[in-house]
Each structure stands twice: as structure tokens, then as C-alpha cells.
Scaffold this motif. Structure first.
Motif, PDB file in Angstrom:
ATOM      1  N   ALA A 293      15.115  47.140  63.165  1.00 47.07           N
ATOM      2  CA  ALA A 293      15.482  48.549  63.043  1.00 47.07           C
ATOM      3  C   ALA A 293      15.430  48.956  61.576  1.00 47.07           C
ATOM      4  N   GLY A 294      14.794  50.088  61.319  1.00 51.90           N
ATOM      5  CA  GLY A 294      14.655  50.569  59.953  1.00 51.90           C
ATOM      6  C   GLY A 294      13.409  50.079  59.253  1.00 51.90           C
ATOM      7  N   ARG A 295      12.732  49.097  59.852  1.00 55.99           N
ATOM      8  CA  ARG A 295      11.512  48.566  59.239  1.00 55.99           C
ATOM      9  C   ARG A 295      10.309  48.678  60.167  1.00 55.99           C
ATOM     10  N   THR A 296      10.426  48.190  61.392  1.00 57.55           N
ATOM     11  CA  THR A 296       9.302  48.315  62.321  1.00 57.55           C
ATOM     12  C   THR A 296       9.587  49.320  63.438  1.00 57.55           C
ATOM     13  N   PHE A 297      10.815  49.767  63.533  1.00 56.78           N
ATOM     14  CA  PHE A 297      11.151  50.855  64.452  1.00 56.78           C
ATOM     15  C   PHE A 297      12.431  51.507  63.966  1.00 56.78           C
ATOM     16  N   THR A 298      12.675  52.695  64.469  1.00 55.47           N
ATOM     17  CA  THR A 298      13.901  53.398  64.114  1.00 55.47           C
ATOM     18  C   THR A 298      14.433  54.133  65.331  1.00 55.47           C
ATOM     19  N   TYR A 299      15.708  54.432  65.315  1.00 54.32           N
ATOM     20  CA  TYR A 299      16.321  55.187  66.396  1.00 54.32           C
ATOM     21  C   TYR A 299      16.402  56.660  65.988  1.00 54.32           C
ATOM     22  N   THR A 300      15.991  57.530  66.887  1.00 57.15           N
ATOM     23  CA  THR A 300      16.049  58.964  66.628  1.00 57.15           C
ATOM     24  C   THR A 300      16.835  59.643  67.744  1.00 57.15           C
ATOM     25  N   GLU A 301      17.027  60.939  67.608  1.00 50.50           N
ATOM     26  CA  GLU A 301      17.757  61.689  68.632  1.00 50.50           C
ATOM     27  C   GLU A 301      17.022  61.693  69.964  1.00 50.50           C
ATOM     28  N   THR A 302      15.722  61.506  69.901  1.00 47.56           N
ATOM     29  CA  THR A 302      14.928  61.514  71.137  1.00 47.56           C
ATOM     30  C   THR A 302      14.573  60.112  71.607  1.00 47.56           C
ATOM     31  N   GLY A 303      15.135  59.095  70.962  1.00 47.83           N
ATOM     32  CA  GLY A 303      14.880  57.720  71.371  1.00 47.83           C
ATOM     33  C   GLY A 303      14.218  56.917  70.267  1.00 47.83           C
ATOM     34  N   PRO A 304      13.924  55.633  70.528  1.00 51.76           N
ATOM     35  CA  PRO A 304      13.314  54.777  69.510  1.00 51.76           C
ATOM     36  C   PRO A 304      11.925  55.273  69.115  1.00 51.76           C
ATOM     37  N   LYS A 305      11.561  55.038  67.857  1.00 49.84           N
ATOM     38  CA  LYS A 305      10.249  55.418  67.350  1.00 49.84           C
ATOM     39  C   LYS A 305       9.668  54.254  66.551  1.00 49.84           C
TER      40      LYS A 305
END
Length: 204
Positions: free
Chosen positions: A114-126
Motif C-alpha cells: 500500500a502506498g507503493r504498488t497500490f493505494t486505497y481511494t474513496e472509490t476502492g483500491p487503485k
């Protein structure tokens, strides 16, 4: 300089997944001379499994980590940097108990950050590891790309799900299957896989 990250995971010295994955990486490089190949053999140089120290460290801001925590994520940080620097992934694995080798799963556990290869947003993981293309090379004794045994192939759906989660949605698969059915079947499987690899490399 862009790179091809070649991940092999079979413990077998005569591994067909390693053979075809390596050939595919070489063919892609031949089509793109400016690329370099970074090969990580996950079987001969196994990665550390994640533990409590690691999971605590990745939830702690880098500047606030203890020396022990910083050391615990050192390998993972290097693996993530290696992944993000690549524009092509070639992943070789055998189908073991209907899924991937544990050595490859450990690599996934280390790079899914998390924070490097993906992140959490209000609409879900990105996914953050975007702009890459991946190739999965899967060897199996039986036939799992289609037919009655296809539902038992958890390796390809799992890898595609993980790759998509971190932002890699362009994925091609090369099967080397039916190799438990005798020498003729092995020869046929290798030929089909090499033809598929050559086709994919030309399009790369």
C-alpha cells in the motif's frame, strides 16, 4: 533504460516454465534492443516470508521506522523498485497443487505494498504499477487452459487478479501443458509454447 523483469520460480533444473519464460524474455529483448533483462530466480534465491516485524514496518512511515523495521523492509523495497523500473514482466511457474509455487507467492507478498504498488481511494483500491505488460508462462502435467480440468487452474486467474490489483491489466499467457502424457506430448507442448512465445514477442 526500460527493463524486462524475468521471474522464474520452479525448483527443477529441467524446468520447462523457466526455459520458455527465459526464451520469451530473450525474444522480447531481441525485438527491443534497448531493453535490459533483470532475472530474479525465486527458487535458487528464495525471498524472506513476511512476518510480524515486516507487517508492522510497512504500516509505519519510513522516517519513523526503527533500525530493525528498516532492515525488515529492505528486501521488499528493493523488489518494489525493481518492479516499478520494469515495463515488461515475464513470470514463469509450474502449476503445483492447482496454483503457483510458494516462492512466487512470497514475491507477491513482498511487492504488494500500500502506498507503493497500490493505494486505497474513496472509490476502492487503485493500482500504482501501471504502464506495464505481463506474460505468464505456466507449465502443467495435465491440460488446464481449457476442458474439464480448467476450473482447477487457480494459478492464472490468481496472477491476473494480483497484477490487475497493482495496475497491470495487459496480460498474456503461454501454456506448456499435457507434459505428463509422454515424450511426444512434451515435444508437442514445447513446440506450441515456443510458437506462442515467438508470436507474442513479435507483437511486443
Amino acid at each position: 533504460m526500460s527493463s524486462i523483469l524475468l521471474l522464474t520460480s520452479s525448483p527443477r533444473s529441467d524446468s520447462l516454465s523457466t526455459k520458455i519464460a527465459t526464451e520469451l524474455a530473450d525474444k522480447i529483448k531481441a525485438q527491443n534492443p534497448g531493453k535490459t533483462i533483470v532475472h530474479r530466480d525465486l527458487s535458487s534465491a528464495p525471498l524472506p516470508h513476511i512476518d510480524e516485524l515486516f507487517t508492522g514496518a510497512i504500516r509505519t512511515p519510513a522516517e519513523a521506522r526503527t533500525a530493525e523495521q528498516a532492515e525488515a523492509v529492505k528486501v521488499s523495497d528493493a523488489l518494489v523498485d525493481e518492479l516499478l523500473a520494469a515495463d515488461t514482466l515475464v513470470i514463469g511457474t509450474g502449476l503445483i497443487n492447482f496454483n503457483i509455487y510458494s516462492s512466487l507467492k512470497t514475491w507477491i507478498d513482498n511487492i504488494a505494498r500500500a502506498g507503493r504498488t497500490f493505494t486505497y481511494t474513496e472509490t476502492g483500491p487503485k493500482g500504482l504499477a501501471t504502464g506495464k505488460k505481463a506474460y505468464i508462462v505456466l507449465a502443467s502435467g495435465g491440460v488446464y487452459s481449457e476442458g474439464p480440468a480448467a476450473p482447477l487452474n487457480h494459478a492464472v486467474p490468481y496472477l491476473k487478479s494480483v497484477l490487475a490489483f497493482i495496475g497491470i491489466t495487459e496480460v498474456e499467457t503461454v501454456y506448456i501443458e499435457g507434459i505428463a502424457f509422454g515424450p511426444e506430448a512434451v515435444e508437442k507442448a514445447i513446440g506450441a509454447a515456443q510458437a506462442r512465445a515467438a508470436e507474442l514477442a513479435l507483437a511486443a
